[in-house]
Enzyme design. Structure first.
Site, short mmCIF file in Angstrom:
data_model
loop_
_atom_site.label_atom_id
_atom_site.label_comp_id
_atom_site.label_asym_id
_atom_site.label_seq_id
_atom_site.Cartn_x
_atom_site.Cartn_y
_atom_site.Cartn_z
N THR A 134 0.84 -1.20 0.00
CA THR A 134 0.00 0.00 0.00
C THR A 134 0.87 1.24 0.00
O THR A 134 2.06 1.20 0.34
CB THR A 134 -0.91 0.07 1.24
OG1 THR A 134 -0.12 0.42 2.39
CG2 THR A 134 -1.61 -1.24 1.48
N ASP A 135 0.29 2.37 -0.35
CA ASP A 135 0.94 3.65 -0.08
C ASP A 135 0.75 3.96 1.41
O ASP A 135 0.03 3.25 2.13
CB ASP A 135 0.35 4.75 -0.97
CG ASP A 135 1.35 5.87 -1.22
OD1 ASP A 135 2.28 6.04 -0.42
OD2 ASP A 135 1.19 6.59 -2.23
N TYR A 136 1.38 5.03 1.86
CA TYR A 136 1.48 5.34 3.29
C TYR A 136 0.10 5.43 3.94
O TYR A 136 -0.68 6.35 3.68
CB TYR A 136 2.22 6.66 3.46
CG TYR A 136 2.71 6.93 4.86
CD1 TYR A 136 4.06 6.81 5.17
CD2 TYR A 136 1.85 7.33 5.87
CE1 TYR A 136 4.53 7.07 6.45
CE2 TYR A 136 2.30 7.57 7.15
CZ TYR A 136 3.64 7.45 7.44
OH TYR A 136 4.09 7.69 8.71
N GLY A 137 -0.20 4.45 4.79
CA GLY A 137 -1.42 4.49 5.59
C GLY A 137 -2.71 4.37 4.83
O GLY A 137 -3.78 4.71 5.36
N SER A 138 -2.67 3.86 3.59
CA SER A 138 -3.87 3.97 2.76
C SER A 138 -5.00 3.03 3.18
O SER A 138 -6.16 3.29 2.86
CB SER A 138 -3.53 3.76 1.28
OG SER A 138 -3.08 2.46 1.04
#
Length: 763
Positions: free
Chosen positions: A272-276
């Site tokens: 995932t991208d950051y915290g998605s």
């Protein structure tokens, strides 16, 4: 030979499968969930890593990778925790946003695309991998390949611009550069394709905003660079923040499984991208537990920063919302990546502290960065051949970007060592030595008000000049009065583009425009250096400033490279990878658009009532895609086709003679475009299909050829337009990829507008 190679690959895969089968049979559920957990590192190892919360989690087997730490010693300390202190000794993935270089910083990716040089893209990625791997990094979150046509979106700076063909070639080159041939060498690291998918087309150009488009538009205009990176063997893929068909990409099964894995054959893992996963809730998708389960089942394998997999999947497994096979699939893919990187054989292969002292920011790397940067600058205007400047007399260097080293590198350069870099002022002083006098004045701040400048980012907190606007202006005018020629260093701050740096206006900030107008009004020759991470609006500048050189953000060696071009040691050869609009109201403007039922025959001409045009500006951009001038001149002649008929299994050759008609050596980028004149759906007015950089001495000619086959004419269209469904996308999107017989145009020229045209027929 091929049979032997395939046999060896099968044997290697079998060994890997057995190793991972054995390892997974020993893993607890907690250890499995740990492998698919990726938290940020920060400064956790400035002291004893085991005393930190992250260090303790590594020992418990709760972390499979970590990112954004710097230093081989820090990486080794973490790796030792994982290998020596955790129960199973599974090594860590250690990632970083090495977007356009490590300490040797290369031009931002958008600028690199302006070189139209895939060998440069591969070389710069190779050097970035050498330096990052020397500092303990084994995984980079690059390349970013999102097609971007709206320059209000700040992350245009991180990709290759508006065109899927150019973007595809740059993407695959960067994957090759990062990963090498096998990722087994200690300088080869794993690449991560991002952001999958369509992140570059947000509503209103606002970062993290909604993306919505048809499947046909996805396939024909946006997906090609992602697939090129997959075909190049990229080891990992990062999902994007946006929705696709109304579903967040992080949990979109059609995107991550049906398309990426089943149709394209991707074998690596998805992070995932950051915290998605945590951000799915504001999208309206449920709570953290249900979102984590949805993401996993849809094809997400590793959770960056939200700790959602670690904290919720055990409960979801117990409740039957996910299966052990879902978890095992993700765990296996992470372990395979570590195996392919050679971490199980040698967990410390990237922790050579000695190499960190010898392989980073070397003279060879600096020289390459300087050489490549000079290739990326685009000469937009050169009235009266003001450029190149002579190294003599008095040269006023004016502007808020003239004496700030930190702004030369551009955004997303997390490993920079700014204390090692020059400012443009120092680059100019070194270039002229005692032959000329450089008179410096800042002239103004980047933005008139401190609040706007402060909103941009963290790097530029200390560069603001607290003198009044009038004091700065007066100093600049005094410098200009004492000079023979004026160079104005203006544009954006480095962090005016990049993530969370969307702009609603694209013009030069008003305080800079006021200063530039006053400099022009002196009547002295003025050269504008435009620093930008996107296509910007320079309509006034084009009408009033004699010479404009778009220098983007050229990296750590940009000051010397800019001086090389300004003073004529290097001839500019960059070409725009994006169209430059006349004003923000034209956005999005791009060359490969569809026609309308009421097209304008002359897009640069006057307004025509009841046609698809503006009544206040022409349709055409200020500077078209592919545009760029030189200190020399080139002609295109003898354009011909080997045949005007192409069979389904044949080729025809397009050829053109390019001649350097000027008096100095230079490089031209020959661009071939094709148009499908009649299709079952509307087709673009032209599409880039081939390009080639050609270096020519004065008077020298070279024939540049392009072999056209049916693959160059294929596009995606609805299956029901044709009888055959043999190549349809199995995910149910009812799209197939074929070429249709009929008439085509082939175009060649130095940019997308200035072309010669021939016709041929696909039989």
């Amino acid at each position: 030979m091929l049979a032997c190679s395939l046999t060896a690959m099968a044997s290697d895969d079998a060994k890997m499968d057995k190793f991972i089968d054995d390892l997974m049979s020993k893993m607890t559920l907690e250890e499995k969930l740990g492998q698919i957990n990726l938290p940020p590192g920060g400064d956790i190892v400035t002291g004893d890593p085991q005393s930190s919360d992250i260090g303790a989690a590594i020992v418990k087997g709760q972390i499979g990778g970590i990112f954004n730490i710097k230093g081989a010693d820090k990486a080794k300390a973490l790796q030792e925790l994982a290998v020596k202190k955790s129960r199973l000794g599974i090594p860590l993935l250690i990632g970083m946003d090495v977007i356009h270089g490590y300490e040797t910083v290369f031009p931002i990716p958008l600028a690199l695309a302006a070189s139209w040089d895939t060998s440069a893209a591969e070389t710069t990625a190779r050097i970035a991998a050498i330096e990052a791997s020397a500092a303990g990094i084994n995984w980079t979150f690059s390349p970013m390949v999102d097609i971007a046509r709206d320059p209000r979106w700040g992350r245009m700076s991180e990709g290759s611009g508006e065109d899927p063909f150019l973007g595809s070639r740059m993407a695959e080159a960067m994957v090759r550069g990062y990963q090498g041939k096998s990722m087994q060498g200690d300088t080869e690291i794993m690449a991560c394709l991002k952001h999958f998918a369509l992140y570059g087309a947000p509503d209103a150009g606002r970062d993290y905003s909604t993306v919505d488009m048809s499947r046909l538009r996805m396939f024909n205009e946006y997906l090609a660079p992602y697939r090129a990176a997959v075909n190049a063997g990229v080891g990992s893929v990062m999902s994007s923040f946006n929705v696709v068909d109304g579903i967040p990409a992080t949990a979109n099964k059609w995107l991550l499984t049906d398309l990426l894995r089943d149709y394209w054959g991707f074998k690596g893992f998805v992070v995932t991208d950051y915290g998605s996963i945590g951000e799915m809730q504001p999208h309206g998708m449920g709570d953290m537990q249900s979102n984590a389960a949805m993401a996993l089942k849809s094809g997400t394998d590793m959770d960056m920063s939200s700790w959602a997999f670690v904290n919720t999947l055990a409960k979801s497994l117990q409740e039957g919302k996910v299966s052990m096979s879902d978890i095992d699939r993700a765990v296996r893919l992470i372990l395979e990546a570590k195996y392919k990187l050679g971490l199980f054989k040698n967990p410390y292969k990237y922790n050579n502290v000695k190499r960190e002292k010898t392989d980073i920011y070397t003279p060879e790397h600096k020289a390459e960065a300087r050489r490549v940067a000079a290739k990326t600058f685009v000469l937009l205007k050169n009235e009266g051949n003001i450029l190149p400047l002579q190294k003599k007399g008095k040269i006023a260097l004016v502007g808020p970007l003239a004496n700030t080293a930190i702004n030369m590198v551009g955004s997303w350069a997390g490993a920079i060592a700014p204390e090692k870099y020059k400012s443009l002022l120092h680059g100019f002083q070194d270039a002229v030595g005692d032959k000329a006098n450089i008179i410096y004045a800042k002239g103004c701040n980047v933005y008139a008000d401190a609040k706007t400048e402060g909103n941009v980012g963290i790097w530029n907190k200390n560069i603001r000049d607290n003198r009044t606007e009038q004091e700065l202006f007066d100093e600049a005018m005094k410098a200009a009065a004492n000079a023979d020629v004026i160079v104005a260093a203006m544009g954006e701050l480095a962090e005016s583009s990049g993530e969370s740096s969307s702009r609603s206006e694209l013009d030069l900030p008003e305080t800079q425009k006021k200063l530039l107008a006053a400099l022009v009004a002196t009547g002295k020759p003025v050269v504008m250096l435009n620093f930008s991470g996107r296509s910007t609006v320079m309509t006034w500048e084009n009408e009033n400033v004699p010479a404009i050189l778009n220098v983007w953000f050229g990296g750590s060696e940009a000051p010397d490279a800019i001086a090389d071009v300004v003073f004529g040691d290097v001839n500019p050869s960059g070409k725009l990878p994006v169209s430059m609009p006349r004003n923000v109201g034209q956005v999005p403007v791009y060359y490969n658009h569809l026609n309308t039922g009421r097209p304008v025959d002359n897009p640069k001409g006057d307004f025509i009532k009841f046609k698809s045009n503006y009544f206040d500006v022409p349709n055409a951009p200020l500077y078209p895609f592919g545009y760029g001038l030189s200190y020399t001149s080139f002609s295109f002649s003898d354009f011909n086709l080997s045949s005007d008929k192409l069979s389904n299994d044949g080729t025809i050759r397009a050829s053109v003679k390019v001649t350097n008609t000027g008096d100095r050596e230079g490089a031209e980028v020959v661009q071939y475009y094709i148009r499908d004149m009649v299709g079952s759906i509307s087709r673009p007015v032209k599409e880039l299909k081939h390009f080639e950089r050609v270096s020519l001495a004065p008077g020298e000619s070279k024939t540049v050829s392009f072999d056209i086959n049916v693959d160059d004419l294929k596009y995606y269209h609805p299956v029901d337009q044709f009888k055959s469904k043999s190549s349809a996308l199995s995910s149910g999107s009812d799209i197939e990829y074929t070429a249709e017989p009929g008439e085509f145009q082939i175009m060649v020229g130095p940019d997308s507008e200035n072309v010669q045209t021939l016709k041929f027929t696909l039989e």
